[in-house]
Design a protein around this motif. Structure first.
Motif, PDB file in Angstrom:
ATOM      1  N   PHE A  40      40.248-126.205 -51.023  1.00  0.00           N
ATOM      2  CA  PHE A  40      39.174-126.570 -51.940  1.00  0.00           C
ATOM      3  C   PHE A  40      37.843-125.965 -51.489  1.00  0.00           C
ATOM      4  O   PHE A  40      37.084-125.438 -52.288  1.00  0.00           O
ATOM      5  N   ALA A  41      37.566-126.020 -50.201  1.00  0.00           N
ATOM      6  CA  ALA A  41      36.306-125.487 -49.681  1.00  0.00           C
ATOM      7  C   ALA A  41      36.231-123.980 -49.835  1.00  0.00           C
ATOM      8  O   ALA A  41      35.140-123.414 -49.915  1.00  0.00           O
ATOM      9  N   ALA A  42      37.376-123.290 -49.910  1.00  0.00           N
ATOM     10  CA  ALA A  42      37.388-121.839 -50.024  1.00  0.00           C
ATOM     11  C   ALA A  42      37.118-121.363 -51.446  1.00  0.00           C
ATOM     12  O   ALA A  42      36.836-120.196 -51.655  1.00  0.00           O
ATOM     13  N   LEU A  43      37.189-122.230 -52.439  1.00  0.00           N
ATOM     14  CA  LEU A  43      36.969-121.832 -53.823  1.00  0.00           C
ATOM     15  C   LEU A  43      35.487-121.905 -54.166  1.00  0.00           C
ATOM     16  O   LEU A  43      34.761-122.740 -53.631  1.00  0.00           O
ATOM     17  N   PRO A  44      35.031-121.029 -55.100  1.00  0.00           N
ATOM     18  CA  PRO A  44      33.637-121.161 -55.534  1.00  0.00           C
ATOM     19  C   PRO A  44      33.411-122.551 -56.117  1.00  0.00           C
ATOM     20  O   PRO A  44      34.236-123.057 -56.869  1.00  0.00           O
ATOM     21  N   GLN A  45      32.301-123.179 -55.759  1.00  0.00           N
ATOM     22  CA  GLN A  45      32.059-124.558 -56.161  1.00  0.00           C
ATOM     23  C   GLN A  45      31.218-124.706 -57.414  1.00  0.00           C
ATOM     24  O   GLN A  45      30.938-125.803 -57.841  1.00  0.00           O
ATOM     25  N   GLY A  46      30.759-123.617 -57.989  1.00  0.00           N
ATOM     26  CA  GLY A  46      29.962-123.699 -59.200  1.00  0.00           C
ATOM     27  C   GLY A  46      29.563-122.316 -59.658  1.00  0.00           C
ATOM     28  O   GLY A  46      29.838-121.324 -58.985  1.00  0.00           O
ATOM     29  N   PRO A  47      28.941-122.236 -60.836  1.00  0.00           N
ATOM     30  CA  PRO A  47      28.516-120.929 -61.322  1.00  0.00           C
ATOM     31  C   PRO A  47      27.542-120.276 -60.340  1.00  0.00           C
ATOM     32  O   PRO A  47      26.760-120.974 -59.694  1.00  0.00           O
ATOM     33  N   PRO A  48      27.593-118.943 -60.249  1.00  0.00           N
ATOM     34  CA  PRO A  48      26.646-118.283 -59.348  1.00  0.00           C
ATOM     35  C   PRO A  48      25.244-118.288 -59.959  1.00  0.00           C
ATOM     36  O   PRO A  48      25.093-118.429 -61.174  1.00  0.00           O
ATOM     37  N   PRO A  49      24.223-118.106 -59.143  1.00  0.00           N
ATOM     38  CA  PRO A  49      22.864-117.999 -59.678  1.00  0.00           C
ATOM     39  C   PRO A  49      22.754-116.776 -60.593  1.00  0.00           C
ATOM     40  O   PRO A  49      23.531-115.828 -60.480  1.00  0.00           O
ATOM     41  N   THR A  50      21.788-116.773 -61.483  1.00  0.00           N
ATOM     42  CA  THR A  50      21.573-115.649 -62.395  1.00  0.00           C
ATOM     43  C   THR A  50      21.458-114.348 -61.614  1.00  0.00           C
ATOM     44  O   THR A  50      20.784-114.289 -60.593  1.00  0.00           O
ATOM     45  N   GLY A  51      22.141-113.308 -62.101  1.00  0.00           N
ATOM     46  CA  GLY A  51      22.088-111.998 -61.458  1.00  0.00           C
ATOM     47  C   GLY A  51      23.037-111.830 -60.296  1.00  0.00           C
ATOM     48  O   GLY A  51      23.047-110.796 -59.646  1.00  0.00           O
ATOM     49  N   ILE A  94      37.645-107.468 -69.031  1.00  0.00           N
ATOM     50  CA  ILE A  94      36.902-108.723 -69.133  1.00  0.00           C
ATOM     51  C   ILE A  94      36.076-108.827 -67.860  1.00  0.00           C
ATOM     52  O   ILE A  94      36.630-108.921 -66.761  1.00  0.00           O
ATOM     53  N   PRO A  95      34.739-108.785 -67.962  1.00  0.00           N
ATOM     54  CA  PRO A  95      33.930-108.854 -66.738  1.00  0.00           C
ATOM     55  C   PRO A  95      34.048-110.217 -66.066  1.00  0.00           C
ATOM     56  O   PRO A  95      34.408-111.207 -66.696  1.00  0.00           O
ATOM     57  N   ALA A  96      33.736-110.250 -64.794  1.00  0.00           N
ATOM     58  CA  ALA A  96      33.761-111.508 -64.044  1.00  0.00           C
ATOM     59  C   ALA A  96      32.808-112.500 -64.698  1.00  0.00           C
ATOM     60  O   ALA A  96      31.745-112.121 -65.180  1.00  0.00           O
ATOM     61  N   HIS A  97      33.223-113.763 -64.739  1.00  0.00           N
ATOM     62  CA  HIS A  97      32.392-114.784 -65.373  1.00  0.00           C
ATOM     63  C   HIS A  97      32.831-116.174 -64.932  1.00  0.00           C
ATOM     64  O   HIS A  97      33.914-116.356 -64.401  1.00  0.00           O
ATOM     65  N   TRP A  98      31.957-117.131 -65.150  1.00  0.00           N
ATOM     66  CA  TRP A  98      32.281-118.520 -64.875  1.00  0.00           C
ATOM     67  C   TRP A  98      32.989-119.064 -66.102  1.00  0.00           C
ATOM     68  O   TRP A  98      32.445-119.028 -67.201  1.00  0.00           O
ATOM     69  N   GLY A  99      34.231-119.537 -65.953  1.00  0.00           N
ATOM     70  CA  GLY A  99      34.994-120.112 -67.062  1.00  0.00           C
ATOM     71  C   GLY A  99      34.620-121.575 -67.251  1.00  0.00           C
ATOM     72  O   GLY A  99      33.671-122.064 -66.647  1.00  0.00           O
ATOM     73  N   PRO A 100      35.377-122.281 -68.079  1.00  0.00           N
ATOM     74  CA  PRO A 100      35.068-123.696 -68.315  1.00  0.00           C
ATOM     75  C   PRO A 100      35.068-124.545 -67.049  1.00  0.00           C
ATOM     76  O   PRO A 100      34.339-125.518 -66.964  1.00  0.00           O
ATOM     77  N   LYS A 101      35.879-124.166 -66.051  1.00  0.00           N
ATOM     78  CA  LYS A 101      35.970-124.993 -64.846  1.00  0.00           C
ATOM     79  C   LYS A 101      35.833-124.212 -63.550  1.00  0.00           C
ATOM     80  O   LYS A 101      35.593-124.810 -62.511  1.00  0.00           O
ATOM     81  N   ASP A 102      36.066-122.886 -63.594  1.00  0.00           N
ATOM     82  CA  ASP A 102      36.083-122.150 -62.339  1.00  0.00           C
ATOM     83  C   ASP A 102      35.721-120.685 -62.560  1.00  0.00           C
ATOM     84  O   ASP A 102      35.509-120.244 -63.672  1.00  0.00           O
ATOM     85  N   TRP A 103      35.644-119.939 -61.458  1.00  0.00           N
ATOM     86  CA  TRP A 103      35.263-118.541 -61.475  1.00  0.00           C
ATOM     87  C   TRP A 103      36.456-117.673 -61.875  1.00  0.00           C
ATOM     88  O   TRP A 103      37.551-117.844 -61.365  1.00  0.00           O
TER      89      TRP A 103
END
Length: 186
Positions: A40-51, A94-103
């Motif tokens: 769990f700690a190894a996964l991104p925990q939220g959307p990245p900051p802008t840019g 499909i470019p990288a993006h934050w989905g409904p729940k994860d990266w």
């Protein structure tokens, strides 16, 4: 001759076995908790900051500057490198993006089914500019292609107007138990 020393009763033997069993169960639970916590700690925990985007480096997720465009790029030794190979047949980037729940890392995904009279022209590079894939031909009356785009930071897949776009494509990957999970729409 008789035995000298303390003799254990049957109830003491059962108690020792129960105690060892409890210790074993506790150790297994602790190992499972630590393993799940590390995953769990190894996964991104939220959307990245802008840019910025998440990239995987040596098995860890780290923040990096976003690629120069929505074209196909891969992160190689600390920098973005354009993927110049021809796209796989029937696929769009499909470019990288934050989905409904994860990266969701950048990936190739199947193009929605064609309507009659049109053919898919794959995305390609012209000099240093990515030209996204598009439909070519005469569209039947009432049909309109909506190219993939971002809305409020969320990627919306290309789709035919009036038809709901698929939620998002999950690329094939190795699951938590080491089993291959093929790519699929979610």
């Amino acid at each position: 001759m008789g035995r000298i020393g303390r003799q254990s009763s049957p109830s003491q033997g059962k108690s020792a076995v129960a105690s060892r069993r409890s210790l074993t169960v506790a150790l297994i639970c602790l190992a499972l908790f630590v393993t799940v916590g590390c995953v769990f700690a190894a996964l991104p925990q939220g959307p990245p900051p802008t840019g910025q985007v998440w990239v995987q480096v040596s098995g860890r997720w780290v923040l990096a500057m976003a690629p120069p465009s929505d074209g196909p790029y891969e992160w190689v030794q600390g920098r973005w490198v354009a993927i110049t190979a021809a796209p796989p047949a029937g696929m769009e980037w499909i470019p990288a993006h934050w989905g409904p729940k994860d990266w969701i890392p950048g990936h190739w995904a199947p193009v929605p089914a064609a309507v009659s009279g049109v053919a898919w022209v794959p995305g390609h590079w012209e000099a240093a500019t990515w030209i996204p894939g598009r439909w070519k031909g005469t569209l039947p009356a009432g049909e309109r292609w909506v190219a993939g785009h971002r809305e409020a930071g969320v990627w919306v897949h290309g789709h035919w107007a009036g038809r709901a776009p698929a939620n998002y494509w999950v690329p094939g990957h190795w699951g938590p138990r080491g089993r291959w999970i093929p790519g699929h729409w979610r």
